[in-house]
Design a protein around this motif. Structure first.
Motif, PDB file in Angstrom:
ATOM      1  N   THR A  20      90.365  23.086 -29.417  1.00  0.00           N
ATOM      2  CA  THR A  20      91.370  23.050 -28.352  1.00  0.00           C
ATOM      3  C   THR A  20      90.761  23.455 -27.015  1.00  0.00           C
ATOM      4  O   THR A  20      91.059  22.872 -25.972  1.00  0.00           O
ATOM      5  N   ASN A  55      89.679  25.224 -35.027  1.00  0.00           N
ATOM      6  CA  ASN A  55      90.742  24.569 -34.262  1.00  0.00           C
ATOM      7  C   ASN A  55      90.882  25.176 -32.868  1.00  0.00           C
ATOM      8  O   ASN A  55      91.122  24.462 -31.891  1.00  0.00           O
ATOM      9  N   MET A  56      90.732  26.510 -32.763  1.00  0.00           N
ATOM     10  CA  MET A  56      90.837  27.140 -31.443  1.00  0.00           C
ATOM     11  C   MET A  56      89.709  26.663 -30.534  1.00  0.00           C
ATOM     12  O   MET A  56      89.921  26.384 -29.347  1.00  0.00           O
ATOM     13  N   GLU A  65      88.715  20.599 -25.485  1.00  0.00           N
ATOM     14  CA  GLU A  65      89.524  19.475 -25.019  1.00  0.00           C
ATOM     15  C   GLU A  65      90.479  19.853 -23.898  1.00  0.00           C
ATOM     16  O   GLU A  65      91.117  18.976 -23.311  1.00  0.00           O
ATOM     17  N   HIS A  66      90.563  21.146 -23.592  1.00  0.00           N
ATOM     18  CA  HIS A  66      91.558  21.605 -22.613  1.00  0.00           C
ATOM     19  C   HIS A  66      91.203  21.099 -21.213  1.00  0.00           C
ATOM     20  O   HIS A  66      90.105  21.380 -20.711  1.00  0.00           O
TER      21      HIS A  66
END
Length: 928
Positions: free
Chosen positions: A413, A409-410, A416-417
């Motif tokens: 993220t 998940n990190m 997609e940041h």
């Protein structure tokens, strides 16, 4: 109530630490925060002398004194082991920061001014010249370029140190206003650590500052940048020595939330370790295995600004490879989104605990280093307690990493940041020259407009500044520690316990960490093999071992121990002109896992030399780092060139790391590019390993006594018995140097050296005192205040048998060497008064007494024992220092420090400047 804040970290450490810090958020690159940092130390209301900071350096037993300007804050730290000295320094620091004189002439000296050199208009100033040197650093240029683009419309867009092309826009009035708006008690952060009463400190602060300045200003903090909706791109140009076709780079940088969120910062550190933690980590593996380039030195988490940032990139690229490198990193992140083994994250958490426990030292005392790291949390409203002890956060993370999707998940993220910057890094061989042309063109335009009155004003101001320096100061108002105030016994070192044949224990309070150092005495290695020996030390820790590939070995080692390194050192036996190289393998580990240390040390006794692509990558990466950093390393090469003829130990360093090593390094880069060359490198390393394995071995263990004693049988590592006298290699120093090493830089660095007697000689104490007299009574004034160099000093090394003088970031060469000669003449012909001698003696004593962190103390005790330097000799040297007389200093200087017997080398910007007869060497030509 002023709003001032005080944080105290109670501990029983020997050194007591203090700092006062202020948010400094300039909106221009004119260096106002940096120049103000210098100016506050140039006299204050209670201490109206020209240089109370530098005066206290010689009147105090402080183990650390400094002032530091960061991108968004300025801090003034010190540390001392003496309670009287601590409060003396506290008074000086408080008066300097809250009640400085900030006089105009000091601004012109420390900041910038116009001067007429041979009738031509030029700039001068300590900070001005310091920053010209800073702009030579490629990594600094890269970081500044990324920060300006990733954090636009904030203080981070500007260069807080100052851009030399913009510094001349700063006026004295602007600087005074900056102090008034930024150095208020309501903005101040007071932080202390150690065995000192916090209430007593607060009482002193109230009495000296808060009772007089009670204004309450609005809190000042660095701005937050606006989030982006999509990634952006930019180009960043960096200085290059010769613009090789493989000096380009690609850097991806992400900006996240606030760095005062300790939990978010810890998660980001976990992400970094999962991506880059060892050779098997997905992103590091992809970058190292791409077949081109190398991982950027900038890679990792950056929590130095108000925002958290993460850098991932590659260096050593050709221009077409920049786009491919971006693909390599992004595809590696896509692969990492599948997750990493749980043991990788558990090892990362262990490493974070280790970092919190470890007692550091070196330049900055441990307690002070912890305070400095906590300043951003205090300034930006974070949890200061977590900055000192994040165990609760690590406990929560232990629960989070148990979730299988945590790491995935990190990474998702991250991918997609939208606040992501792509920086294409462009090398520029004309970087320094173009800046120099801009500066000279501006000066030419200004000079064309000068009237006779303008010229006279510049001359008058220069004369006023000279008189300001020469008028002297009454230092009697400043507190002072005298020789009679310090003890006559040398600082104790850890006692040696022989646990087993060739296994030594040094018991120490290590805060739950154990250290093991395996020492191999390599006196049997011939000098012709020393360049290969240096390469071996550089690459061996990153090779595979036994049956494990380099990726498997790296992951296994990371799971076993949090810290591992290999270093190359030399020992010069007492009474000999020969040296014994030593290969040292260091392991550090939490004491509850100390058995892992033995396993790792055993494993690295059997490195693999059959992974030729890995060896080629490591060799090429190391060679390119060295060859692409010639300009920024010019001062280092000059230092070794000057000192090598005077000291066998420095001669070894010169041969392996100095100018003579550059052709070898260039040949390694070439060899790494062909199959035959790779095989030859591997063959040489394997041959050398066989020689190393036959050399005597010792183990040094530092930690809790009971645990280490229990482990002793397994620590022997089949070390065997050393020969009665370990062999050494005799080095011929060669003729004195007289070289001007030209590099693409904007400042010079000058060095001069003499062979000197070693510790135990009758003149050793007098030469140590002479170095302090030269530094504080002559070189500071001549080189910094009058010459404009950022720094200048003298030093005596009893272990190396060496006496040196040097300047740093210096606008001159010939003038500096003339000042070296004048300073020596002044030393020999001056009857120094009691005050000058006392200050020089105290300066020597505080170097002798500086506390060391546990492992360093153990290694120092072992080293002194190997050299035959016992407590009796250390006590006698201390006695001779404390009783040293002016006549002894003059006699020793006359015997040893003749200019005619000196060895000289300087790193220079231009070959056509006055060089005092030095022979020009084009450094870049040695690296081709």
């Amino acid at each position: 109530m002023t709003g001032a804040r005080h944080v105290h970290l109670a501990s029983d450490q020997q050194e007591m630490a203090f700092l006062v810090g202020f948010p400094t958020v300039p909106q221009a690159s004119d260096g106002r925060a940096h120049i103000l940092e210098h100016l506050t130390l140039c006299g204050s209301e209670k201490y109206p002398v020209a240089d109370p900071f530098f005066a206290m350096m010689r009147r105090s037993t402080a183990t650390f004194m400094n002032a530091m300007t960061y991108a968004d804050r300025t801090i003034y730290p010190f540390a001392s082991t003496d309670i009287t000295d601590f409060f003396n320094l506290l008074d000086v620091y408080l008066d300097a920061t809250f009640f400085p004189k900030l006089d105009y002439l000091s601004f012109r000296q420390e900041g910038w001014r116009h001067v007429l050199k041979e009738g031509r208009l030029r700039y001068q100033g300590v900070v001005f010249n310091e920053m010209k040197g800073a702009f030579d650093n490629p990594m600094r240029a890269l970081y500044r370029g990324i920060a300006a683009n990733l954090l636009p419309a904030t203080t981070y867009q500007y260069d807080s140190g100052g851009d030399p092309l913009i510094i001349p826009e700063l006026t004295h009035e602007m600087l005074v206003e900056f102090h008034a708006t930024h150095y208020s008690p309501s903005q101040a952060m007071f932080m202390t650590a150690g065995r000192v009463d916090a209430a007593a400190i607060q009482s002193r602060i109230v009495d000296r500052v808060l009772s007089r300045r009670q204004e309450r200003l609005a809190p000042r903090m660095p701005e937050l940048a606006t989030p982006w909706t999509q990634p952006r791109e930019t180009e960043v140009r960096i200085p290059s020595q010769q613009t090789s076709d493989n000096e380009f780079g690609m850097q991806l940088a992400w900006r996240f939330g606030e760095s005062n969120d300790a939990t978010a910062a810890a998660r980001l550190q976990l992400l970094e370790r999962g991506l880059l933690g060892d050779a098997s980590a997905p992103v590091l593996k992809a970058m190292q295995g791409a077949g081109f380039g190398r991982p950027s030195a900038l890679n990792g988490v950056d929590d130095s600004t108000r925002h958290l940032m993460l850098h991932l990139g590659m260096a050593g690229l050709t221009a077409p490879q920049m786009e491919t490198a971006q693909t390599v990193v992004l595809e590696a992140l896509q692969a990492a989104a599948e997750g990493v083994p749980a043991e990788v994250l558990r090892a990362a958490l262990r490493d974070m605990r280790f970092s919190q426990r470890q007692i550091v030292g070196g330049g900055t005392p441990d307690g002070l280093a912890r305070l400095i790291r906590a300043v951003p949390a205090l300034m930006n409203g974070g949890d200061v307690v977590s900055a000192f002890d994040n165990e609760q956060i690590l406990g929560r993370l232990e629960q989070e990493i148990a979730e299988p999707a945590f790491f995935s998940n990190m990474v998702g993220t991250l991918l997609e940041h939208p606040t992501r910057l792509l920086a294409r890094v462009i090398p520029d061989a004309d970087y320094a020259a173009k800046r120099e042309r801009v500066e000279l063109d501006r000066l030419a335009m200004q000079e064309a407009r000068l009237t006779e009155q303008d010229r006279q004003r510049i001359l008058d101001e220069d004369e006023a500044l000279s008189m300001h320096r020469l008028k002297g100061s009454d230092y009697s108002a400043l507190p002072c520690i005298r020789p009679g105030d310090v003890g006559t016994e040398p600082s104790p070192l850890p006692a040696i316990r022989e646990l087993a044949p060739q296994v030594r224990l040094f018991e120490a309070a290590t805060n739950g960490i154990c250290y093991a150092t395996l020492v191999r005495d390599l006196g049997a290695i011939a000098p012709d093999d020393w360049p290969w020996l240096d390469l071996y030390a550089d690459v061996v820790e990153d090779l595979g071992v036994g049956t494990l590939s380099y990726e498997e070995a790296s992951r296994w080692r990371k799971q076993q121990v949090p810290a591992f390194s290999v270093t190359l050192d030399t020992l010069q036996p007492t009474g000999q002109s020969s040296v014994m190289p030593q290969l040292k393998t260091h392991v550090a580990i939490l004491e509850e896992e100390q058995s892992h240390a033995v396993a790792v040390l055993r494993a690295w006794m059997s490195p693999r030399f059959d992974e030729l692509d890995r060896i080629a990558f490591l060799v090429k990466s190391q060679a390119e780092r060295i060859l692409n950093d010639l300009a920024d390393s010019g001062g280092f090469y000059a230092q070794l060139s000057a000192t090598a003829p005077c000291s066998p130990r420095r001669s070894f360093s010169h041969l392996t790391r100095g100018l003579p090593s550059l052709p070898f390094t260039a040949s390694l880069r070439k060899m790494s590019g062909s199959p035959e060359g790779r095989q030859e490198i591997a063959r040489q390393l394997e041959r050398l390993h066989a020689l190393i394995s036959a050399c005597p071995t010792r183990l040094i263990w530092t930690g809790a006594g009971d645990l280490a004693s229990a482990a002793a049988p397994s620590l022997a590592l089949e070390a065997g018995s050393p020969p009665a006298m370990a062999p050494t290699q005799t080095l011929q120093g060669g003729p004195a140097a007289n070289a001007a090493l030209r590099v693409a830089s904007q400042v010079n660095h000058c060095h001069i050296a003499w062979p000197a007697p070693r510790l135990g000689h009758a003149d050793a104490a007098a030469l140590a005192v002479a170095a302090e007299l030269l530094t504080h009574r002559s070189l500071h004034r001549r080189l910094r205040e009058e010459g404009g160099a950022y720094g200048g000093s003298a030093a005596y090394s009893g272990e190396d048998g060496l006496f040196t003088m040097n300047s740093y970031r210096d606008p001159r060469v010939a003038g500096t060497y003339a000042d070296f000669a004048l300073s020596l003449e002044e030393l020999v012909h001056t009857e120094h008064d009691v005050s000058a001698m006392d200050e020089a003696i105290i300066s020597v004593i505080k170097r002798l007494d500086k506390p060391l962190p546990p492992r360093d103390a153990a290694l120092t005790a072992d080293r002194l024992d190997q050299l035959g330097i016992d407590t009796t000799l250390r006590r006698e040297h201390r006695r001779q220092v404390l009783s040293c007389t002016p006549a002894q200093v003059r006699d020793a200087a006359s015997r040893w420090l003749s200019i005619g017997r000196s060895s000289r080398a300087a790193s220079v910007t231009q070959a056509d400047q006055p060089l005092d007869g030095m022979v020009v060497v084009e450094v870049a030509s040695l690296a081709r």
